[in-house]
Design an enzyme around this catalytic site. Structure first.
Site, PDB file in Angstrom:
ATOM      1  N   LYS A 102      -1.994  -1.610  -3.830  1.00  0.00           N
ATOM      2  CA  LYS A 102      -3.021  -0.367  -3.815  1.00  0.00           C
ATOM      3  C   LYS A 102      -2.120   0.934  -3.729  1.00  0.00           C
ATOM      4  CE  LYS A 102      -6.106   1.739  -0.786  1.00  0.00           C
ATOM      5  NZ  LYS A 102      -6.393   2.071   0.775  1.00  0.00           N
ATOM      6  N   LYS A 150       0.947  -1.118  -0.017  1.00  0.00           N
ATOM      7  CA  LYS A 150       0.210   0.097  -0.053  1.00  0.00           C
ATOM      8  C   LYS A 150       0.812   1.154  -0.001  1.00  0.00           C
ATOM      9  CE  LYS A 150      -3.612   2.558   2.492  1.00  0.00           C
ATOM     10  NZ  LYS A 150      -4.395   2.501   3.622  1.00  0.00           N
TER      11      LYS A 150
END
Ligand code: PBG
Length: 325
Positions: A249, A196
């Protein structure tokens, strides 16, 4: 080896039928997960200004959206909460009757066949908006872990099918695994937000989730956008700690990372097509600058082509309905 004029790649592009016949990558509603934002109250539906087509809803309205998703063939929703109150340690995030816990119970009661995935992170519930508890102005990794475990347990107790830690603390996956296993939830899988990145593309989400940090930023825990090798290291660590599925992400600015993760692991790879990616396409389409339907399909196809098995996207229902609008 045939070359021109015997070889003519255009032969396979001549008609829609021929193009479909040789298409390498497909996207179907079954590949998509719909994020939903749940807020207290009844009959509440607050449009998120920076995400046209996305609303914060109370549980009753959330059930309608979830039902539609299920009818459209979308297998899962991902829940985020906007709590009544916030404090230093995010306690509304692990309360038995918190907004997310209520939403989980309602969903599993009304639509048991729809999978409920929950976001496990403190940022929506802390007064300072950081993803963990503070020690001065630093996010204290080890002091945050037990709170994340409490949150994951409260979701599992309410009936969540999958928990998805998005906080980026070191050691959270093993902490969650141990907590779940120790409380009779050994069967609940963990979808880890493994790679992330500290991204500008989360801007609209922070409006939707009301989770903008009150000071500083998230760069001391989310990854540097420049690092792909480190993403592999994060993925490996999460798998070693017990992750069942991994995630990259955002998606579109990190297609290379998705591809690398895909070649690195046999585990299911998820990609999160985040709020800012969605907002960009919606905003340009609203102005007539791009064709929103085609852009939506092209973006989701690119994420699948890069190697993602499943995509978390605010476009899930629009895609399944066949139109971005
Ligand atoms: C919580 C969380 C965020 C997103 C998902 N979980 C926000 C953040 O890290 O700031 C972003 C999702 C999106 O932008 O659509 N930590």
């Amino acid at each position: 080896m045939a070359s021109f004029p015997e070889s003519r790649p255009r032969r396979l592009r001549r008609t829609g039928e021929i193009r479909a016949f040789v298409r390498e990558t497909t996207v179907s509603p079954a590949d998509l997960i719909l994020p939903l934002f749940v807020t207290p109250g009844a009959r509440v539906r607050n449009p998120v200004a920076s995400m046209p087509g996305v609303d914060q809803t109370s549980v009753d309205e959330l059930l309608r959206d979830a039902e539609e998703a299920m009818r459209l063939g979308i297998p899962a929703v991902l829940l985020f909460g906007i709590p009544e109150s916030k404090d230093e340690v995010g306690s509304s995030g692990y309360h038995e009757h918190g907004v997310v816990q209520q939403a989980i119970r309602a969903l599993k009661r009304e639509i048991p066949e729809l999978l409920v995935v929950t976001d496990v992170c403190l940022c929506e519930y802390t007064s300072h908006g950081h993803c963990g508890v503070l020690q001065g102005t630093d996010v204290d990794n080890d002091a945050t872990l037990p709170l994340l475990a409490r949150m994951a347990l409260s979701h599992a107790e309410a009936g969540a099918d999958v928990v998805a830690p998005s906080d980026m603390m070191d050691g959270r996956v093993s902490t969650l695994r141990n907590a779940l296993d120790g409380s009779g939830f050994a069967a609940i899988p963990i979808l880890a937000y493994s790679a992330k990145f500290a991204s500008a593309f989360y801007g609209p989400f922070r409006d939707a989730a009301e989770s903008t940090p009150q000071f500083g930023d998230r760069r001391s825990y989310q990854m540097d956008p420049a690092n792909a090798r480190e993403a592999i290291r994060e993925v490996r660590a999460d798998i070693e700690e017990g992750a069942d599925m991994v995630m990259v992400k955002p998606a579109m600015p990190y297609l290379d990372v998705i591809h690398r993760v895909r070649t690195e692991t046999e585990y299911p790879v998820f990609a999160y097509h985040v709020s800012g990616e969605y907002a960009m396409v919606q905003a340009a389409a609203e102005r007539g600058w791009i064709d929103g339907d085609r852009a939506m399909r092209e973006v989701l196809t690119s994420i699948r082509r890069a190697g993602a098995d499943r995509i978390i996207t605010y476009y899930a229902r629009q895609f399944a309905r066949g139109t971005a609008g």
